[in-house]
Scaffold this motif. Structure first.
Motif, short mmCIF file in Angstrom:
data_model
loop_
_atom_site.label_atom_id
_atom_site.label_comp_id
_atom_site.label_asym_id
_atom_site.label_seq_id
_atom_site.Cartn_x
_atom_site.Cartn_y
_atom_site.Cartn_z
N UNK A 163 0.85 -1.19 0.00
CA UNK A 163 0.00 0.00 0.00
C UNK A 163 0.88 1.24 0.00
N UNK A 164 0.75 2.06 -1.03
CA UNK A 164 1.56 3.27 -1.09
C UNK A 164 0.70 4.45 -0.66
N UNK A 165 0.90 4.86 0.56
CA UNK A 165 0.17 6.00 1.15
C UNK A 165 -1.34 5.91 0.97
N UNK A 166 -1.94 4.89 1.55
CA UNK A 166 -3.39 4.71 1.36
C UNK A 166 -4.21 5.78 2.06
N UNK A 203 2.84 8.33 5.24
CA UNK A 203 3.29 9.57 5.86
C UNK A 203 2.66 9.69 7.24
N UNK A 204 1.48 9.09 7.34
CA UNK A 204 0.76 9.14 8.60
C UNK A 204 1.34 8.09 9.54
N UNK A 234 5.88 11.93 14.60
CA UNK A 234 4.62 11.93 15.33
C UNK A 234 4.27 13.31 15.87
N UNK A 235 5.23 14.21 15.83
CA UNK A 235 4.94 15.57 16.28
C UNK A 235 4.72 15.67 17.77
N UNK A 236 5.33 14.75 18.51
CA UNK A 236 5.18 14.78 19.96
C UNK A 236 6.42 15.39 20.55
N UNK A 237 6.26 15.98 21.68
CA UNK A 237 7.44 16.49 22.35
C UNK A 237 8.32 15.33 22.75
N UNK A 262 -0.71 14.63 1.85
CA UNK A 262 0.43 13.86 1.36
C UNK A 262 1.77 14.30 1.90
N UNK A 263 1.76 15.23 2.84
CA UNK A 263 3.05 15.69 3.37
C UNK A 263 3.36 14.97 4.67
N UNK A 264 4.64 14.89 4.94
CA UNK A 264 4.99 14.34 6.24
C UNK A 264 4.92 15.46 7.28
#
Ligand SMILES: Nc1ncnc2c1ncn2[C@@H]1O[C@H](COP(=O)(O)OP(=O)(O)OP(=O)(O)O)[C@@H](O)[C@H]1O
Ligand SMILES: Nc1ncnc2c1ncn2[C@@H]1O[C@H](COP(=O)(O)OP(=O)(O)OP(=O)(O)O)[C@@H](O)[C@H]1O
Ligand SMILES: [Mg+2]
Ligand SMILES: [Mg+2]
Lengths: 294, 366, 263, 295, 408
Positions: C162-165, C196-197, C236-239, D220-222
């Motif tokens: 799966x490429x970026x589903x 990316x997610x 993950x954008x976590x501290x 679609x961005x990281x």
């Protein structure tokens, strides 16, 4: 009245030939998004093969054999000149097919030789009386052949998965590949089909007349036909072909010598008809609208 | 990407056409060579090169509408024809067999030919705003057929099919431009004239291409919906593209036949259109220099194949034997186009880019 | 077992994009592949499914094997038949075909099972069932993504790439996709999930890889990746360190620049 | 959220902001209304209906966007968000409704006319001109600010040259603003995805818009790229003062940046409110957010 | 540029295209060589089927001349500078420019628009050419050395014949566009005026799909006689279709309209019943010294009157070269002068004795004889003669004061 009906019937006859020619273009276009300008050369090659085969094996065996041979020729051309171009812009490929046309036609012309040749069809110029109306047998034969082949083709596209694969490959080769479609096979099938059809169409174009080097020009009439019907539509090719044939014949019968248009107006009627239809319907009568969204 | 970084101190310097010393050097050298050719080549070759120059003008025109604006036109032959007949009719002999108005000055008939063709282009443009891709291509092809019918039938203008008429006369301020005299032969002068005209037309096209108009063309080609949304008036720019392209075609048509002095309606056939498309594609769509290179290639190709066939062994020179050199010549023409496009689909320009990157990267690959 | 060993991929004979990359997807597992844009994730998938060719790319070194058999010299159709299917990046549905035709095409290599699988896919994506006669090109972005996934399932793959589903999907749908992947996986299909997610991907994967410019820079079980400071900050954008409070986008500093892993 | 102090209508910032001296003779439609006041909405979208064979893409959506506002539209896939943008930019023509932008009715106008009025947008799937360089793409954004004609272009003298130089200078400021220096001369097709999205934003900014529409700018961005893009969006607001409409599925971004949020589903409005209100709206959770909440 | 005038040992002046070295395929290595060019339609063009035998016959003709001792101290080469014009004026001009520095004259220049594209240059440089066409316009060009009756005269004769044979009242000319077809149609028109018949003019194009208009015109107009000027395939289509759809009148085709293979076509019955063929000279199998030599020089070929034409067209060039050598001036200018002074050419019986009077001017010098043939499976070229070369009263009385096609 008789004159009108007779010219309609003639129109259907020539229209069937146009339809067969147009189908070849449409099949290639559907699968590869390319207009193959090599079709006229294939048509001529097919007819010339028939002229050589008929004396040896008879007309009825000659036509399928020639169709087969032309299909193989088309296959070879596809393999060598078109396959390396998979994924390139359609226009570059179209110009390549033009190169093919030039080269193939020279070879075929050499086989035509200095004389006029004949396909040796069984109909000649005989007519069939339908009451007061006369129809040429060759026109009837063309209508019947076109009907049979069209039915066969529709079945092919509808009931085989190759049909769907061809359409998919035309839209997005990579995605088709990713789902196990062999794009190469799709190309090969479409070219072979188109080659075979061209041979048959050419035979009917030459039936009752002669084969000379100028015969290929008739294949160009398929261009306005496919645009009229819609580049990727098989029914469009058939209806477009018949419409062009009938209109051309009507113009030839009733309005060929319009003073301010000069003589032989019927020769350009396909193009005029195409222009008029496109002004109203930009994708021809039955063409698929290109999906465009942002 | 761009070679050694250069220090530039103004945007003007950066916007210059020849923005590096290397480019300036090459261009100067090429120009000198081109101007000196008449002293190196025989007349028949010069005449051929003159035709090349004119063909290049036509190809640039087609390159603008097809290569830049992405509107594939197979109708170029039609516009070439309009230009040719406008010029020929203007400068023709008033007492001749065909229409002639006696306006022999090139300064008058050349722009007139361009303008009449441009008007025809503007009339055709609305089709382009409605149709896409191959539909447009085939419809413009229809123009060629309809145009040919008109040219064939309108024999008081064209002389009629299979007859033809004299082309425009090359005169400037009452002086004939191309006649042999003690200074130079007709063909030398012809070549110089066409070369200078080519330079002018090419420069103008280059300017157009780098202007807002050229950018709008490319935007339409790459993504027309997006182009509309950022403010490009699609119908208008398609019309401009067709008008400019047809103007170039008209001028090229007017000049093309002055070299031979005679032409017939049969010239403006599908084949001619196809040749021009081939020029643009082989040269590399979307570049001016590509169109010029393509025009030279296609125009010289028949000559080349005639020379080449001498090197193909065991081929008869008798036209009645198969295979013979004349067939080989035509087949070579087709095959060379095929081979070329398969080998380098980006055209001559792509070849050049390839060579350049190769030498830049050498001796390192990857 | 789908294995990639020391793979090097070159585009246009000059651009080296994968530089000796190795990953393993065990049968029945979910493996996540993270990495910045342009790291080479898509290229890796192309190398596995035989699609490099038409991008002028080629495998310069290394190999891809499926249960020990080399894959990278096979044609795409053969690879699909062996049970490796891919959902391509950017949807790539056939815009001018109908939804159902798209799905049928997905079953091209195994036509006899098409009717049964169609029912399965429609059960998974009722939206598609509603729109089955609709021209696929007019579907919204998310609908197209669903169609692309359904289409790949039509081949009945053992390994699904799966490429970026989740690209462009609404949060609820991302959640659905996540569950869907779990369900597909539960039925025995191994999944290689390029995402990316990272939050979503690592929440279901057993193992994860992080790619940087064509190399694997991190290769750990998903749980360990979730605990990794760098992953927490950059994916993950976590501290970093403790807590699970998300940074607000308003607080992002302008001068913050990418940190690279050294390899 | 902290509102910036009120600004004047005239945006300041990149490039030469003075409108070109000639009135936009050909492209810009004649303004019918008197100049609008600063507290009036820049955009009024009023009960618009748009249907395609069988699908109601927009079914009675109304909203307004204030002159300093960052307005977000969210909703499930296929809810009609992009269609709203397409109506705004003239790509689709709705069957009913009224759209007034800065005092001008947009319905029936063609895309390029709307662009000339000062409405710019980015696209859900990058719609750059792939073969052109970054600079050329940005210059195209300035298309309707450059006004010389074909003849002047052919000669490349006087006006054409002058205006090109000016445009070039203006574009350079956007390059600077979005930190695109290193890509300037690269064909955008070759750029990383995140950079392409940034170029698209740059192209929209080059139009010097009065309103900016952003369709999934971080799709679609990281995370890292998303953070960068968030920063640029904030900068556009703070430094240029351009109001925006944002469509995005990244709830983090929407909740952090938007002033007000409209939720649509099946083409119909579900709710409008501040991010905080929306986040806890039961219909919104059911139709859109689902179980997932922000971690 | 161009060759400077030189003189050889015997004092003969030469400039371009004449060398003291022997020809590449010389019979006598001691002789010099005169190079003649051939520009013909050899691969793609519409007249290829005619052009190839014409070219062949010319090669055979000059080989025979060389074997018989050449022209003075020279032999003639027509094989080295053969070029294909694809029936395109531009190509024609290009190949002409290419070979011009090497040839004295052109043994063949095929086609009228193509020749039109080089005519100006030929006149300027005194290059003469034997044409491969029969239009009346060439009588007015000094540099063109035409042979036999032109189309205009040929169709007049055909009508004179038809009047005697079946006295038609209404005429129709169906022809391809161009000087070639127009010339024939003009002849029909002029004769119709003289003979008091009605006349209709119908243009058509080449191609099987393009004859519908012409056929319809014939069926609607119902003329007693249709004169066809076009290629064989198109003629067969028209005759076949018109007869099949009930046309009862007759057809006469002018020279290149016939091909023996038409007897195998579906139109064969119609052709046998309704069709005749006019010709500017007698067919392949005729018994004259010229025809005999032709058949001997081309053993084993399938008979075709293209060969006959190529052969006949070569005689004046031979006469001109001989005359120039005799006058001691084999320069281009000398050759042209020789042409202008020719009062008679020896066609070895293929044309009347007085044929080839280029000194007499267009009207007096014009050859006005025509033969009539009809399809016949027994004839070697598929035809048998109906009437030997004759000049009808209309053709005889006609004053050729300008090209006929201008009067259409
Ligand atoms: N066809 C191609 N030709 C040349 N280079 C390519 C090609 N396709 C990709 N690349 C380059 O290879 C590198 C890796 O690309 P790839 O698409 O594999 O990255 P990715 O990790 O999938 O990124 P994304 O997250 O954007 O999908 C990039 O630098 C890209 O520019
Ligand atoms: N040109 C069109 N023709 C037909 N239907 C269309 C067209 N454009 C959009 N639609 C339909 O309208 C609906 C709304 O589409 P739209 O693209 O606006 O959704 P969206 O909210 O942007 O979704 P996403 O978040 O997935 O991008 C969809 O069902 C789509 O199929
Ligand atoms: Mg990717
Ligand atoms: Mg959307």
């Amino acid at each position: 009245m008789t004159e009108l009906i007779e010219s309609l019937l003639r129109g259907l006859g020539t229209g069937s030939v146009y339809a067969l020619l147009a189908l070849g273009f449409v099949i290639i276009y559907k699968a590869t998004r390319v207009i193959s300008f090599a079709q006229p050369a294939f048509m001529l090659a097919g007819v010339v093969a028939v002229t050589y085969l008929t004396p040896a094996v008879g007309f009825w065996a000659a036509v399928p054999l020639a169709a087969l041979g032309t299909a193989l020729l088309a296959l070879g051309v596809e393999r060598t000149a078109v396959r390396p171009m998979v994924g390139r812009p359609a226009f570059v490929v179209a110009i390549i097919t033009l190169g093919v046309d030039v080269a193939v036609r020279v070879v075929v012309n050499a086989f035509i030789g200095l004389d006029v040749r004949h396909v040796g069809d069984p109909w000649g110029l005989r007519t069939l009386a339908l009451g007061p109306v006369e129809m040429q047998q060759r026109h009837l034969a063309a209508v019947v052949a076109a009907a049979l082949l069209v039915a066969g083709l529709f079945a092919f596209f509808r009931f085989t998965r190759t049909g769907l694969a061809m359409r998919a490959a035309a839209l997005d080769q990579e995605a088709a590949l990713a789902h196990g479609v062999s794009v190469g096979a799709v190309f090969a099938v479409s070219w072979a089909l188109a080659g075979g059809l061209a041979a048959v169409a050419g035979t009917f174009a030459a039936a009752g007349a002669s084969v000379d080097t100028a015969l290929w020009l008739i294949a160009l009439t398929a261009l306005p036909v496919i645009i009229l019907g819609g580049l990727d539509s098989l029914p469009g090719a058939v209806i477009g072909g018949l419409a062009v044939g009938v209109l051309q014949e009507l113009v030839a019968t009733y309005a060929n010598d319009v003073a301010w248009l000069g003589g032989n107006v019927s020769v350009i009627t396909p193009y005029v008809l195409m222009l008029v239809v496109l002004l109203v319907r930009p994708y021809g009568l039955f063409g698929t609208r290109e999906v465009e969204r942002v | 990407m761009r070679g050694r970084p250069l220090l530039r101190t103004s945007y003007a310097e950066e916007l210059a056409l020849l923005d590096t010393p290397a480019k300036r050097g090459w261009t100067a050298a090429l120009l000198v060579l081109a101007l000196a050719l008449p002293f190196l080549l025989t007349d028949d070759l010069l005449q051929l090169l003159a035709v090349c120059c004119v063909a290049a003008i036509g190809a640039i025109g087609l390159g603008l509408v097809t290569g830049y604006a992405g509107q594939v036109s197979l109708g170029h032959a039609f516009f070439l024809g309009i230009g040719a007949y406008t010029a020929a009719a203007l400068s023709g002999d008033p007492d001749g067999r065909v229409i002639g108005l006696g306006v022999t000055d090139i300064a008058l008939w050349l722009p007139a030919a361009g303008l009449v063709a441009a008007v025809a282009g503007v009339l055709v443009a609305p089709l382009a705003t409605r149709l896409r891709g191959l539909y447009l291509a085939i419809v413009t092809l229809g123009l060629v057929f309809i145009g040919q019918h008109i040219f064939n039938e309108w024999s008081s203008l064209t002389g009629g099919a299979g007859v033809g008429r004299p082309a425009a006369t090359l005169e400037f301020l009452g002086r004939p431009l191309a006649v042999t005299d003690e200074i130079a032969t007709r063909d030398q002068k012809l070549y110089w004239l066409m070369l200078v005209l080519l330079l002018v037309f090419a420069l103008a096209a280059r300017n157009l291409a780098r202007s807002r108009i050229g950018r709008a063309f490319t935007a339409i080609r790459d993504r027309d919906i997006a182009a509309g949304v950022i403010g490009v008036n699609l119908p208008r720019y398609k019309t401009i593209a067709f008008a400019v392209s047809s103007f170039y075609a008209g001028c090229a048509g007017a000049l093309l036949y002055t070299v031979t002095g005679f032409f017939d309606p049969g010239s403006f056939s599908l084949l001619l259109s196809v040749q021009y498309i081939a020029m643009v594609l082989i040269g590399g769509a979307g570049t001016i220099s590509g169109a010029i290179a393509g025009a030279f290639f296609i125009t010289l190709l028949p000559r080349l194949t005639r020379e080449l066939q001498a090197w193909v062994p065991f081929i008869s020179t008798q036209p009645n034997e198969v295979p013979n050199v004349f067939q080989v010549e035509t087949i070579l023409y087709g095959v060379l186009i095929i081979v070329f496009l398969i080998f380098e689909p980006r055209g001559l320009f792509g070849l050049w880019i390839r060579a350049r990157t190769y030498w830049k990267a050498w001796p390192f690959s990857y | 077992m789908l294995q990639v060993r020391n793979l090097e991929v070159v585009y246009d004979d000059v651009m080296l994009v994968l530089r000796g990359l190795s990953i393993t997807v065990p049968p029945g597992a979910i493996v996540a592949l993270l990495g910045a844009n342009g790291a080479g994730k898509t290229t890796l998938l192309r190398a596995i499914t035989g699609l490099l060719d038409i991008h002028d790319g080629e495998v310069a070194r290394g190999e891809v094997t499926l249960d020990g058999e080399p894959l990278h010299r096979l044609r795409p159709a053969a690879i699909v038949r062996r049970g490796v299917a891919q959902v391509m990046e950017g949807r790539r549905i056939f815009g001018e075909l109908t939804v159902e035709e798209n799905l049928r095409l997905g079953g091209h290599t195994d036509p006899r099972r098409i009717p049964a699988r169609l029912d399965e896919v429609y059960a998974l994506f009722p939206v598609l069932a509603d729109r089955r006669r609709r021209t696929a090109g007019y579907l919204s972005g998310g609908e197209q993504q669903m169609l692309a996934m359904g289409r790949a399932l039509m081949a009945g793959p053992r390994y699904l790439l799966l490429d970026e589903p989740s690209l462009g999907l609404a949060p609820r749908l991302v959640e659905q996709v996540r569950e869907l992947i779990l369900r597909i996986n539960a039925a025995g299909t191994a999944v290689l999930l390029v995402e990316q997610n990272a939050t979503m991907a690592l929440s279901i994967a057993a193992h994860g890889y992080v790619l940087e410019t064509g190399r694997v820079v991190l290769d750990k079980p998903a749980a360990q990746l979730l605990a990794d400071d760098d992953v927490r900050e950059f994916y993950l954008g976590l501290h970093a360190g403790d807590g699970s409070a998300r940074r607000s986008f308003r607080d992002v500093k302008h001068y913050r620049r990418r940190k690279r892993w050294l390899s | 959220m902290t509102d910036e102090p009120t600004r004047t209508d005239e945006p300041s910032g990149t490039g030469d902001r003075t409108r070109s001296d000639e009135p936009s003779a050909t492209d810009a439609p004649v303004r019918t209304d008197t100049p609008t006041r600063a507290d009036e909405p820049i955009l009024t979208f009023d009960d618009v209906r748009l249907a395609f064979a069988g699908v109601r893409a927009i079914d009675g959506v109304s909203f307004t966007v204030g002159r300093q506002e960052l307005f977000a539209v969210i909703g499930p896939n296929g809810a009609g968000k992009t269609s709203i943008f397409n109506v705004l930019s003239g790509v689709y023509r709705p069957q009913a409704g009224r759209v007034v932008f800065d005092g001008v009715d947009l319905i029936g106008r063609r895309p390029h006319e709307i662009a000339a009025l000062g409405l710019a947008r980015t696209f859900q799937n990058v719609e750059l001109f792939a073969n052109l360089t970054v600079l050329e793409n940005l210059l195209l954004g300035r298309h309707h600010h450059i006004r010389y004609g074909p003849l002047s272009a052919l000669l490349w003298r006087g006006r054409a040259r002058r205006e090109e130089l000016a445009a070039r200078a203006a574009v350079e400021e956007i390059v600077d603003f979005l930190e695109l220096e290193q890509w300037r001369r690269m064909p955008v097709g070759l750029l990383p995805y995140g950079v392409q999205k940034r170029v698209e934003l740059g192209r929209a900014l080059a139009m010097e818009p009065k309103l900016l529409l952003l369709d999934e700018p971080v799709g679609g961005m990281n995370l890292e790229e998303t953070e960068d893009m968030a920063r640029y969006i904030l900068d556009v607001r703070e430094e240029l003062g351009i109001p925006m409409v944002l469509v995005e599925h990244d709830m983090g971004l929407v909740m952090d940046l938007a002033d007000r949020v409209l939720v649509v589903d099946f083409g119909q409005p579900v709710a409008t409110g501040t991010p905080a209100e929306i986040q806890h709206h039961p219909d919104v959770i059911r139709a859109y957010l689902g179980e997932v909440t922000r971690t | 540029r161009g060759g400077d005038t030189e003189s050889d040992a015997s004092g003969l002046k030469t400039d371009v295209g004449v060398t003291s070295e022997p020809c590449p395929e010389a019979v006598d290595k001691n002789k010099g060589c005169i190079y003649l060019g051939i520009i013909s339609d050899l691969t793609e063009g519409p007249f290829r089927a005619l052009a190839v035998p014409i070219t062949d016959a010319q090669k055979a003709f000059w080989k025979r001349v060389n074997t018989a001792g050449g022209i003075g101290d020279y032999e003639v080469d027509v094989t080295r500078y053969v070029r294909d014009n694809k029936y395109n004026p531009q190509t024609h001009n290009q190949v002409y420019q290419e070979i011009k520095p090497n040839v004295l004259a052109l043994a063949q220049s095929l086609g009228s628009p193509t020749t039109g594209a080089i005519l100006g240059d030929m006149k300027a440089n005194n290059v003469i050419a034997a044409p491969a066409a029969w239009t009346s316009g060439y009588a007015f060009e000094d540099v063109i050395i035409e042979s036999g009756a032109n189309y205009c005269v040929e169709s007049m004769n055909a009508l004179d014949y038809a009047r005697e044979a079946y006295s038609p009242k209404s005429l129709m000319a169906v022809h391809l566009a161009g000087d070639y077809g127009d010339d024939a149609a003009a002849g029909v028109k002029l004769a119709a005026q003289t003979l008091g018949m009605t006349f209709t003019d119908v243009k058509t194009d080449s191609g099987a799909d393009k004859q519908a208009g012409a056929i319809q015109a014939i069926l609607t107009g119902k003329p007693d006689l249709v004169v066809l000027t076009m290629g064989p395939a198109d003629a067969a289509t028209i005759v076949g279709q018109a007869v099949a759809r009930g046309f009862a009148g007759r057809f006469i085709g002018t020279s290149p309209t016939w091909n023996p293979a038409l007897l195998q076509s579906p139109a064969a019955p119609a052709l046998l019943a309704k069709y005749e063929q006019s010709a500017p000279w007698n067919s392949w199998s005729t018994d004259t010294p010229g025809h005999r030599a032709l058949r001997e020089a081309l053993p084993g070929v399938t008979p075709n009157d293209g060969y006959t034409a190529g052969w006949v067209w070569s005689y004046p060039m031979k006469a001109a070269l001989a005359k120039a050598v005799e006058d001691g001036d084999l320069t281009r200018a000398g050759l042209l002068k020789a042409v202008k002074s020719l009062t008679k050419v020896d066609y070895e019986g293929m044309l009347p004795d007085n044929a080839g009077n280029y000194a007499a001017g267009p009207n007096d010098g014009a050859v006005r004889v025509t033969a009539i043939y009809k399809p016949d499976p027994a004839g070697p070229t598929g035809v048998s003669r109906v009437r030997d070369l004759f000049t009808g009263p209309t053709a005889q009385a006609y004053t050729l004061d300008r090209p006929c096609y201008e009067k259409l």
